[in-house]
Write a protein that holds these residues in place. Structure first.
Motif, PDB file in Angstrom:
ATOM      1  N   SER A  61     -26.499  13.325 -18.574  1.00 38.47           N
ATOM      2  CA  SER A  61     -25.438  14.308 -18.379  1.00 38.47           C
ATOM      3  C   SER A  61     -24.061  13.652 -18.366  1.00 38.47           C
ATOM      4  O   SER A  61     -23.097  14.192 -18.917  1.00 38.47           O
ATOM      5  N   ALA A  62     -23.941  12.472 -17.749  1.00 42.48           N
ATOM      6  CA  ALA A  62     -22.650  11.777 -17.700  1.00 42.48           C
ATOM      7  C   ALA A  62     -22.215  11.325 -19.094  1.00 42.48           C
ATOM      8  O   ALA A  62     -21.034  11.450 -19.460  1.00 42.48           O
ATOM      9  N   THR A  63     -23.154  10.807 -19.868  1.00 40.28           N
ATOM     10  CA  THR A  63     -22.836  10.391 -21.237  1.00 40.28           C
ATOM     11  C   THR A  63     -22.394  11.579 -22.079  1.00 40.28           C
ATOM     12  O   THR A  63     -21.410  11.505 -22.826  1.00 40.28           O
ATOM     13  N   TYR A  64     -23.109  12.679 -21.947  1.00 39.64           N
ATOM     14  CA  TYR A  64     -22.755  13.893 -22.684  1.00 39.64           C
ATOM     15  C   TYR A  64     -21.342  14.358 -22.322  1.00 39.64           C
ATOM     16  O   TYR A  64     -20.537  14.669 -23.203  1.00 39.64           O
ATOM     17  N   LEU A  65     -21.039  14.372 -21.023  1.00 44.41           N
ATOM     18  CA  LEU A  65     -19.730  14.844 -20.573  1.00 44.41           C
ATOM     19  C   LEU A  65     -18.612  13.938 -21.070  1.00 44.41           C
ATOM     20  O   LEU A  65     -17.550  14.414 -21.485  1.00 44.41           O
ATOM     21  N   ARG A  66     -18.832  12.642 -21.063  1.00 43.20           N
ATOM     22  CA  ARG A  66     -17.797  11.711 -21.507  1.00 43.20           C
ATOM     23  C   ARG A  66     -17.494  11.886 -22.994  1.00 43.20           C
ATOM     24  O   ARG A  66     -16.329  11.861 -23.408  1.00 43.20           O
ATOM     25  N   ILE A  67     -18.529  12.067 -23.783  1.00 45.34           N
ATOM     26  CA  ILE A  67     -18.296  12.243 -25.227  1.00 45.34           C
ATOM     27  C   ILE A  67     -17.580  13.568 -25.484  1.00 45.34           C
ATOM     28  O   ILE A  67     -16.634  13.636 -26.266  1.00 45.34           O
ATOM     29  N   ARG A  68     -18.033  14.631 -24.815  1.00 46.75           N
ATOM     30  CA  ARG A  68     -17.385  15.929 -25.005  1.00 46.75           C
ATOM     31  C   ARG A  68     -15.938  15.913 -24.520  1.00 46.75           C
ATOM     32  O   ARG A  68     -15.083  16.621 -25.051  1.00 46.75           O
ATOM     33  N   ALA A  69     -15.646  15.087 -23.497  1.00 43.66           N
ATOM     34  CA  ALA A  69     -14.282  14.992 -22.982  1.00 43.66           C
ATOM     35  C   ALA A  69     -13.314  14.489 -24.046  1.00 43.66           C
ATOM     36  O   ALA A  69     -12.135  14.862 -24.052  1.00 43.66           O
ATOM     37  N   LEU A  70     -13.814  13.661 -24.974  1.00 37.85           N
ATOM     38  CA  LEU A  70     -12.960  13.145 -26.044  1.00 37.85           C
ATOM     39  C   LEU A  70     -12.463  14.259 -26.953  1.00 37.85           C
ATOM     40  O   LEU A  70     -11.404  14.137 -27.581  1.00 37.85           O
ATOM     41  N   GLY A  71     -13.225  15.337 -27.034  1.00 38.15           N
ATOM     42  CA  GLY A  71     -12.842  16.443 -27.900  1.00 38.15           C
ATOM     43  C   GLY A  71     -12.049  17.536 -27.214  1.00 38.15           C
ATOM     44  O   GLY A  71     -11.695  18.538 -27.852  1.00 38.15           O
ATOM     45  N   THR A  72     -11.747  17.361 -25.933  1.00 37.92           N
ATOM     46  CA  THR A  72     -11.035  18.411 -25.193  1.00 37.92           C
ATOM     47  C   THR A  72      -9.667  18.747 -25.789  1.00 37.92           C
ATOM     48  O   THR A  72      -9.343  19.938 -25.943  1.00 37.92           O
ATOM     49  N   PRO A  73      -8.832  17.766 -26.163  1.00 36.69           N
ATOM     50  CA  PRO A  73      -7.536  18.121 -26.776  1.00 36.69           C
ATOM     51  C   PRO A  73      -7.711  18.904 -28.075  1.00 36.69           C
ATOM     52  O   PRO A  73      -6.923  19.815 -28.373  1.00 36.69           O
ATOM     53  N   ILE A  74      -8.734  18.559 -28.840  1.00 38.17           N
ATOM     54  CA  ILE A  74      -8.993  19.258 -30.106  1.00 38.17           C
ATOM     55  C   ILE A  74      -9.372  20.708 -29.838  1.00 38.17           C
ATOM     56  O   ILE A  74      -8.858  21.639 -30.482  1.00 38.17           O
TER      57      ILE A  74
END
Length: 391
Positions: A61-74
């Motif tokens: 879950s932490a890995t998933y959240l970190r990767i998805r966080a990279l796309g938040t500005p997009i």
């Protein structure tokens, strides 16, 4: 989106003001996305633990959240740019953007999931969001809706209009997010199988109720302000009752939202009961999905209607009312879940059913305020400039 739609609607016909609003909206949305993404990336373990993730779930879950966080500005940029189309009554471009992202998501999941698992899902989502945003920008540039030249905010005076609109809206959305977070925490306390089934339910909720509710809400925000402006400026004063264009428009939106969401909820139930093997190979998770599927119907059916009614309130400048009603919904749903825990009646079905009942009460109360807002609008907020928008 709500702040941008409202400001663009109130600035219709003024190209310079419209360009500045679009520029400032992109800047603020992207900046907020960067801050939010950084916070999620740094606090990924803490956030997932707060959401109820077990020790076994934490690494994934932490890995998933970190990767998805990279796309938040997009994702924030795409969301606010979509409102440029909606303000111009263009619903086809957002649909095309969604289809581009969906196609890339399906292909990417097929390509990456077998080897990289949940991390592959996250990477695919970010790449699909980026592709959708690039496509949207290209379309907006061709249509003359992308701000050019870009107008950078010069100070607090450029921020205040957005903050004035966005403050109550953001807090109302936060309360809904907290409701979903309370549901997730309660489901995680039931065990891994219930948590996994709930996560699938929540994904289906986002793909059905939220995916339907947001466009209906945006439609209300795009179409109702010019109708209210025309009424306030004396063009429709002879219309009475349900024949009044503002009332008719809201009734049409509610009927459409309710009909489509009810059908979608039945499709979700059918997929959970007969095609759950597509989402999980764990017999325990599949059993939880089949057992709890019918409890999804009230929430999935009524949430799009609630968002539509809130869109009507946003369109008539009743942001404070939405905030108070969102607080009511959060309080009722949270109290219901806590009551189930205290009585020892907590289950996946009871979680979704109790929140669905809270949503039904909130929808009924919100409907009263929404119809009142289009029946007796605050005409001093709708001056002659708004009547120039095509009706």
């Amino acid at each position: 989106n709500t702040a941008t739609l409202s400001l663009l609607g109130m600035s219709a016909g003024d190209e310079e003001k419209t360009r500045k609003i679009r520029s400032h909206a992109i800047f603020l949305a992207t900046s907020a996305g960067l801050i939010l993404g950084a916070g999620l990336f740094v606090n990924a373990h803490r956030m997932t633990r707060m959401m109820g993730a077990t020790t076994a779930m934490m690494p994934f879950s932490a890995t998933y959240l970190r990767i998805r966080a990279l796309g938040t500005p997009i994702e924030r940029g795409t969301s606010v740019s979509t409102s440029f189309c909606l303000a111009a009554k263009d619903g086809s471009t957002p649909l095309q953007v969604t289809l581009v992202g969906l196609a890339l998501n399906v292909f990417g999941d097929w390509l990456l999931c077998p080897r990289y698992g949940l991390a592959g899902v996250a990477v695919t989502s970010v790449v699909a969001s980026l592709a959708g945003y690039v496509y949207l920008i290209v379309v907006l540039v061709k249509a003359g809706r992308w701000p050019s030249p870009f107008s950078w905010p010069r100070g607090r005076q450029d921020m205040i209009p957005f903050l004035k609109f966005a403050g109550p809206v953001l807090f109302a959305v936060f309360l809904k997010t907290m409701t979903l977070a309370n549901m997730t925490a309660a489901a995680c306390s039931l065990g891994t199988s219930s948590a996994a089934a709930h996560q699938i339910f929540q994904t289906l909720f986002l793909l059905s109720a939220v995916a339907l509710g947001n466009p209906f809400s945006w439609a209300a925000q795009a179409f109702l302000p010019p109708l209210v402006a025309a009424y306030c400026n004396g063009k429709q004063l002879t219309d009475r009752g349900a024949d009044r264009p503002t009332v008719k428009a809201l009734l049409h939106l509610i009927r459409s939202a309710l009909a489509s969401s009810f059908v979608a909820s039945l499709l979700v139930v059918g997929s959970c009961r007969h095609f759950s093997w597509l989402t999980s190979s764990d017999p325990a998770v599949i059993a939880e999905m089949v057992k709890g599927s019918w409890a999804l119907v009230p929430f999935l059916s009524l949430y799009p209607v609630l968002l539509t009614l809130e869109g009507a309130l946003y369109g008539t400048q009743e942001r404070g009312t939405v905030l108070r009603l969102s607080l009511l919904f959060w309080w009722m749903s949270s109290t219901a879940i806590q009551g189930l825990k205290m009585m020892g009646k907590l289950s996946l079905s009871s979680i979704w059913l109790s929140v669905g009942i809270a949503c039904a009460i909130s929808t009924a109360v919100t409907a009263i305020f929404a119809f009142r807002s289009v029946w007796i609008p605050k005409c001093y907020l709708f001056n002659k400039s708004n009547s120039s928008v095509n009706i």
